[in-house]
Design a protein around this motif. Structure first.
Motif, PDB file in Angstrom:
ATOM      1  N   GLU A 139       0.820  -1.195   0.000  1.00 10.38           N
ATOM      2  CA  GLU A 139       0.000   0.000   0.000  1.00 10.38           C
ATOM      3  C   GLU A 139       0.864   1.259   0.000  1.00 10.38           C
ATOM      4  O   GLU A 139       1.905   1.303   0.648  1.00 10.38           O
ATOM      5  CB  GLU A 139      -0.886  -0.011   1.242  1.00 10.38           C
ATOM      6  CG  GLU A 139      -2.054   0.960   1.136  1.00 10.38           C
ATOM      7  CD  GLU A 139      -3.029   0.778   2.295  1.00 10.38           C
ATOM      8  OE1 GLU A 139      -3.906  -0.102   2.196  1.00 10.38           O
ATOM      9  OE2 GLU A 139      -2.892   1.500   3.296  1.00 10.38           O
ATOM     10  N   PHE A 140       0.445   2.252  -0.767  1.00  9.34           N
ATOM     11  CA  PHE A 140       1.113   3.546  -0.733  1.00  9.34           C
ATOM     12  C   PHE A 140       0.073   4.640  -0.903  1.00  9.34           C
ATOM     13  O   PHE A 140      -1.067   4.384  -1.291  1.00  9.34           O
ATOM     14  CB  PHE A 140       2.214   3.653  -1.797  1.00  9.34           C
ATOM     15  CG  PHE A 140       1.708   3.755  -3.219  1.00  9.34           C
ATOM     16  CD1 PHE A 140       1.246   2.636  -3.891  1.00  9.34           C
ATOM     17  CD2 PHE A 140       1.696   4.978  -3.876  1.00  9.34           C
ATOM     18  CE1 PHE A 140       0.774   2.723  -5.200  1.00  9.34           C
ATOM     19  CE2 PHE A 140       1.223   5.079  -5.186  1.00  9.34           C
ATOM     20  CZ  PHE A 140       0.772   3.953  -5.842  1.00  9.34           C
ATOM     21  N   VAL A 141       0.514   5.854  -0.579  1.00 14.30           N
ATOM     22  CA  VAL A 141      -0.373   7.012  -0.672  1.00 14.30           C
ATOM     23  C   VAL A 141       0.113   7.897  -1.798  1.00 14.30           C
ATOM     24  O   VAL A 141       1.314   8.129  -1.942  1.00 14.30           O
ATOM     25  CB  VAL A 141      -0.365   7.799   0.661  1.00 14.30           C
ATOM     26  CG1 VAL A 141      -1.115   9.120   0.506  1.00 14.30           C
ATOM     27  CG2 VAL A 141      -0.982   6.963   1.775  1.00 14.30           C
ATOM     28  N   LEU A 142      -0.791   8.342  -2.627  1.00 15.78           N
ATOM     29  CA  LEU A 142      -0.449   9.281  -3.690  1.00 15.78           C
ATOM     30  C   LEU A 142      -1.303  10.529  -3.514  1.00 15.78           C
ATOM     31  O   LEU A 142      -2.526  10.459  -3.498  1.00 15.78           O
ATOM     32  CB  LEU A 142      -0.707   8.661  -5.070  1.00 15.78           C
ATOM     33  CG  LEU A 142      -0.441   9.579  -6.275  1.00 15.78           C
ATOM     34  CD1 LEU A 142       1.030   9.972  -6.352  1.00 15.78           C
ATOM     35  CD2 LEU A 142      -0.864   8.909  -7.572  1.00 15.78           C
ATOM     36  N   GLU A 143      -0.598  11.656  -3.354  1.00 17.69           N
ATOM     37  CA  GLU A 143      -1.303  12.931  -3.264  1.00 17.69           C
ATOM     38  C   GLU A 143      -1.045  13.710  -4.540  1.00 17.69           C
ATOM     39  O   GLU A 143       0.074  13.709  -5.048  1.00 17.69           O
ATOM     40  CB  GLU A 143      -0.769  13.751  -2.086  1.00 17.69           C
ATOM     41  CG  GLU A 143      -1.197  13.234  -0.733  1.00 17.69           C
ATOM     42  CD  GLU A 143      -0.600  14.092   0.360  1.00 17.69           C
ATOM     43  OE1 GLU A 143      -1.359  14.821   1.006  1.00 17.69           O
ATOM     44  OE2 GLU A 143       0.647  14.050   0.534  1.00 17.69           O
ATOM     45  N   GLY A 144      -2.056  14.390  -5.035  1.00 18.38           N
ATOM     46  CA  GLY A 144      -1.858  15.177  -6.246  1.00 18.38           C
ATOM     47  C   GLY A 144      -2.708  16.419  -6.233  1.00 18.38           C
ATOM     48  O   GLY A 144      -3.763  16.472  -5.587  1.00 18.38           O
ATOM     49  N   THR A 145      -2.210  17.437  -6.941  1.00 21.21           N
ATOM     50  CA  THR A 145      -3.000  18.637  -7.173  1.00 21.21           C
ATOM     51  C   THR A 145      -3.094  18.853  -8.676  1.00 21.21           C
ATOM     52  O   THR A 145      -2.393  18.215  -9.461  1.00 21.21           O
ATOM     53  CB  THR A 145      -2.348  19.883  -6.531  1.00 21.21           C
ATOM     54  OG1 THR A 145      -1.050  20.053  -7.091  1.00 21.21           O
ATOM     55  CG2 THR A 145      -2.231  19.746  -5.023  1.00 21.21           C
ATOM     56  N   GLU A 146      -3.975  19.762  -9.063  1.00 22.97           N
ATOM     57  CA  GLU A 146      -4.136  20.178 -10.459  1.00 22.97           C
ATOM     58  C   GLU A 146      -4.250  18.974 -11.401  1.00 22.97           C
ATOM     59  O   GLU A 146      -5.104  18.131 -11.210  1.00 22.97           O
ATOM     60  CB  GLU A 146      -2.999  21.133 -10.838  1.00 22.97           C
ATOM     61  CG  GLU A 146      -3.114  22.381  -9.958  1.00 22.97           C
ATOM     62  CD  GLU A 146      -1.982  23.384 -10.141  1.00 22.97           C
ATOM     63  OE1 GLU A 146      -1.326  23.374 -11.195  1.00 22.97           O
ATOM     64  OE2 GLU A 146      -1.775  24.177  -9.220  1.00 22.97           O
ATOM     65  N   LEU A 147      -3.340  18.868 -12.401  1.00 22.39           N
ATOM     66  CA  LEU A 147      -3.504  17.816 -13.416  1.00 22.39           C
ATOM     67  C   LEU A 147      -3.461  16.413 -12.815  1.00 22.39           C
ATOM     68  O   LEU A 147      -4.228  15.535 -13.226  1.00 22.39           O
ATOM     69  CB  LEU A 147      -2.422  17.971 -14.515  1.00 22.39           C
ATOM     70  CG  LEU A 147      -2.486  16.942 -15.654  1.00 22.39           C
ATOM     71  CD1 LEU A 147      -3.846  16.976 -16.362  1.00 22.39           C
ATOM     72  CD2 LEU A 147      -1.361  17.177 -16.660  1.00 22.39           C
TER      73      LEU A 147
END
Ligand code: ZN
Length: 157
Positions: free
Chosen positions: A116-124
């Protein structure tokens, strides 16, 4: 590795809910490699397994062209803000539409080692995560587009 055939709007496989991946197998590894190759060949930002006809919860995303994310069984656990902008899809060729999405998204997924991992993103990146997770539940962005779809103008011509 091989380029897979991208399914287009109107095909049943794009409207189905995908199944979770329970174990990593050589076949799934090959599928993921093929999805990445297919994504790059098509100059896309993201590709979900149902777009190549496989009803599994697997997504590949690369917003820069050199930093791919592979998300297995992704879930969006947090989102905030709002962005409104043009969105396209490899399964809806030559078209784009205006879609409002969260401007920040936090997703939890498994990597190719089923960790398991966490992916954070903004915009595109946030937009791409939402778009691809929608595919896994059988939804296309055209259902959310504001107003009619537009033709994409090819800047190279
Ligand atoms: Zn799409």
């Amino acid at each position: 590795m091989a380029i897979r055939n991208i399914r287009e709007i109107g095909e049943d496989v794009l409207t189905k809910k995908c199944r979770e991946v329970t174990e990593m197998t050589p076949r799934i590894k090959e599928l993921i490699e093929d999805m990445l190759e297919t994504l790059y060949e098509a100059n896309g930002v993201g590709l979900a397994a149902p777009q190549v006809g496989i009803l599994k919860r697997i997504v590949v995303i690369d917003v820069t062209g050199e930093d791919p994310y592979i998300l297995i069984n992704p879930r969006i656990v947090e989102s905030s803000g709002e962005q409104t902008g043009n969105e396209g899809c490899l399964s809806v060729p030559g078209k784009c539409g205006v879609v409002t999405r969260p401007n920040y998204v936090k997703a939890v997924a498994l990597d190719v080692n089923m960790k398991e991992f966490v992916l954070e993103g903004t915009e595109l990146l946030a937009r791409a995560i939402c778009h691809e997770v929608d595919h896994l539940d059988g939804h296309l962005y055209v259902e959310k587009a504001e107003g009619p779809l537009q033709d994409v103008v090819n800047e190279e011509e």
